[in-house]
Design a protein around this motif. Structure first.
Motif, short mmCIF file in Angstrom:
data_model
loop_
_atom_site.label_atom_id
_atom_site.label_comp_id
_atom_site.label_asym_id
_atom_site.label_seq_id
_atom_site.Cartn_x
_atom_site.Cartn_y
_atom_site.Cartn_z
N VAL A 114 0.84 -1.20 0.00
CA VAL A 114 0.00 0.00 0.00
C VAL A 114 0.87 1.24 0.00
CG1 VAL A 114 -1.73 1.32 1.31
CG2 VAL A 114 -1.90 -1.17 1.16
N PHE A 115 1.96 1.22 0.77
CA PHE A 115 2.86 2.36 0.76
C PHE A 115 4.30 1.93 1.00
CE2 PHE A 115 1.47 2.52 5.34
CZ PHE A 115 2.72 2.46 5.97
N ILE A 116 5.22 2.84 0.64
CA ILE A 116 6.64 2.70 0.94
C ILE A 116 7.04 3.95 1.73
CG2 ILE A 116 7.26 3.62 -1.34
CD1 ILE A 116 9.90 2.03 -1.12
N LEU A 117 7.72 3.75 2.84
CA LEU A 117 8.10 4.85 3.71
C LEU A 117 9.63 4.98 3.71
CD1 LEU A 117 6.70 5.44 7.32
CD2 LEU A 117 8.95 6.20 6.59
N LEU A 118 10.12 6.16 3.34
CA LEU A 118 11.56 6.43 3.34
C LEU A 118 11.83 7.82 3.89
CD1 LEU A 118 12.46 4.93 -0.17
CD2 LEU A 118 12.94 3.92 2.06
N SER A 119 13.08 8.09 4.22
CA SER A 119 13.44 9.37 4.82
C SER A 119 14.82 9.79 4.35
CB SER A 119 13.44 9.24 6.35
OG SER A 119 13.75 10.47 6.97
N PHE A 120 14.89 10.98 3.72
CA PHE A 120 16.16 11.51 3.23
C PHE A 120 16.26 13.00 3.59
CE2 PHE A 120 14.72 8.35 0.00
CZ PHE A 120 15.66 7.36 0.27
N PRO A 121 17.16 13.38 4.49
CA PRO A 121 18.07 12.54 5.27
C PRO A 121 17.31 11.84 6.39
CG PRO A 121 18.31 14.84 5.89
CD PRO A 121 17.37 14.82 4.73
N GLY A 122 17.82 10.67 6.77
CA GLY A 122 17.07 9.80 7.65
C GLY A 122 17.55 9.79 9.08
N ASN A 123 16.85 9.01 9.86
CA ASN A 123 17.16 8.73 11.25
C ASN A 123 16.95 7.22 11.44
OD1 ASN A 123 17.29 8.49 14.05
ND2 ASN A 123 15.45 9.70 14.44
N PRO A 124 17.99 6.49 11.84
CA PRO A 124 19.24 6.91 12.46
C PRO A 124 20.36 7.24 11.47
CG PRO A 124 19.14 4.53 12.48
CD PRO A 124 17.83 5.00 11.91
N ILE A 125 20.21 6.87 10.19
CA ILE A 125 21.28 7.09 9.22
C ILE A 125 20.92 8.29 8.37
CG2 ILE A 125 22.77 6.02 7.50
CD1 ILE A 125 21.71 3.31 8.34
N SER A 126 21.82 9.26 8.29
CA SER A 126 21.51 10.49 7.57
C SER A 126 21.78 10.34 6.07
CB SER A 126 22.32 11.66 8.13
OG SER A 126 23.71 11.38 8.08
N THR A 127 21.17 9.31 5.49
CA THR A 127 21.32 9.05 4.05
C THR A 127 20.75 10.21 3.25
OG1 THR A 127 21.04 6.70 4.49
CG2 THR A 127 20.80 7.42 2.22
#
Length: 406
Positions: free
Chosen positions: A175-188
């Motif tokens: 249903v969804f994909i969740l991502l984070s840029f920059p992220g936590n814990p890794i600041s990708t």
């Protein structure tokens, strides 16, 4: 009358899947360290140690003194707040969003992250989340009864999620994909080209993209995080979370917003209207002031320069002590591979043992990487939430500890 002899548990099984137990455990370690006489330097929880700007605090203090500030707020956020959030999105990212239907105010971005799966999924649905990832990502799925498919973040890929590794059958079901840029814990960090590929895949498979941009104002070395809504067509299939906690040192105020696809925004807004009455109006007024200040600020203003200096000072100090770690391009966190002496073998518990022993041996608190997922084993997360002098002292203690125990 017949009574059962078995004692009923009044604790949901879901609680064990929320992933927050390590933070309570680290809190107990800190208490133990303090009781033993150690001066604790807490680099564990990512809570800013600075106050909001004086202007923001003045707006808040004046608003709380008004007699008419104490009625129920709008569960969707005040018109003024939503319009200002939309204006900031335009000024900061060049993105146009409709404040009426494409923004909902939240009690911090974690509030929205915790509830969104309940709003857009049914029990038994599947969602794609990163590993390592902020604990509420998978915790929210446990609350909603949604299955998690974990996308590993690997050092060999610079911790960038490999979208091509996701099987077609997973895309088909998700249903969804969740991502984070920059992220936590890794600041990708990624560029818009990567975002464009993500949106293309999401549109192909009719999957909602959830982008957590809580650290939008914490880019270093000239890097400025980008919004996924900058990608043409992203409004059709994406939403984004923004937070005032880290960007404006307003963590205790509990305010943020979600913006993007109007159907998903509407679903969360509808759920929230049945759960709470929204964010206290004076806090929304303070948030409006914060956004107004940000729109007038220069390139070298805001929170980023402070954390960039702390990053440079601390990483250089660790290197002098013999622990070389990668320098992040964003956020208040350092994702550090364990020192060589502690990173042998593939067994579980290495990061947990290191964090525990380091805290009780030196008073320096960090978070075991495994708290953020299986792929976090062998790492620790270090938060830059102390003044430079304290960071230097933390590095000195860590170096002494490594020499004694390496």
């Amino acid at each position: 009358m017949t009574f059962s002899n078995s004692k009923r548990s009044w604790r949901s099984d879901k609680l064990s899947r929320l992933g927050s137990s390590i933070f309570a455990e680290v809190a107990a370690w800190k208490e133990e360290a303090s009781q033993s006489g150690l001066d604790v330097i807490d680099l564990g929880i990512g809570s800013p140690d600075q106050a909001p700007a004086l202007q923001i605090r003045q707006v808040l203090s004046e608003a709380v003194l008004r007699e008419n500030s104490y009625t129920y707020p709008s569960s969707r956020g005040s018109v003024t707040f939503r319009k200002q959030a939309a204006a900031w999105m335009e000024a900061r990212f060049g993105v146009t969003v409709d404040p009426e239907d494409e923004i909902v105010a939240l009690m911090g971005s974690q509030d929205g992250l915790a509830h969104l799966a309940l709003a857009v999924c049914n029990p038994g649905d599947l969602a794609i989340v990163p590993d390592p990832g902020y604990p509420i990502y998978s915790g929210s799925l446990a609350i909603a009864g949604v299955k998690a498919w974990t996308l590993p973040l690997l050092e060999k890929n610079a911790f960038i999620p490999d979208l091509d590794s996701i099987p077609d059958e997973v895309w088909q079901e998700a249903v969804f994909i969740l991502l984070s840029f920059p992220g936590n814990p890794i600041s990708t960090t990624v560029d818009l080209t990567y975002m464009e590929k993500l949106i293309q895949l999401a549109r192909k498979w009719n999957v909602l993209v959830i982008h957590d941009l809580a650290y939008s104002e914490m880019g270093f070395d000239g890097y400025k995080p980008v919004s996924i809504l900058q990608v043409p067509g992203a409004h059709d299939t994406a939403v984004e979370f923004h937070s005032f906690s880290k960007s404006f040192n307003m963590a205790g105020c509990r305010i943020g917003f979600m913006t993007g696809n109007r159907e998903a925004v509407g679903a969360l807004r509808e759920l929230k209207s049945n759960v709470d009455y929204g964010v206290f109006d004076p806090i929304q007024e303070a948030a409006v002031a914060a956004l107004e200040m940000a729109m007038k600020a220069g390139e070298n203003e805001g929170v980023a320069p402070l954390y960039e200096r702390r990053r440079d000072v601390f990483i250089a100090a660790l290197a002098r002590q013999g622990w070389v770690v990668q320098k992040p391009r964003a956020t208040m966190f350092i994702w550090a591979q364990l020192p060589d002496a502690y990173n042998t073998g593939q067994g579980q518990g290495r990061s947990h043992s290191f964090a525990h022993d380091l805290l009780l041996g030196t008073g320096v608190a960090v978070i075991p990487g495994a708290a953020f997922g299986e792929q976090g084993e062998g790492y620790v997360r270090i938060a830059l939430v102390e003044e430079e002098e304290r960071l230097l002292e933390a590095a000195r203690r860590i170096g002494e500890y490594l020499r004694m125990n390496g």
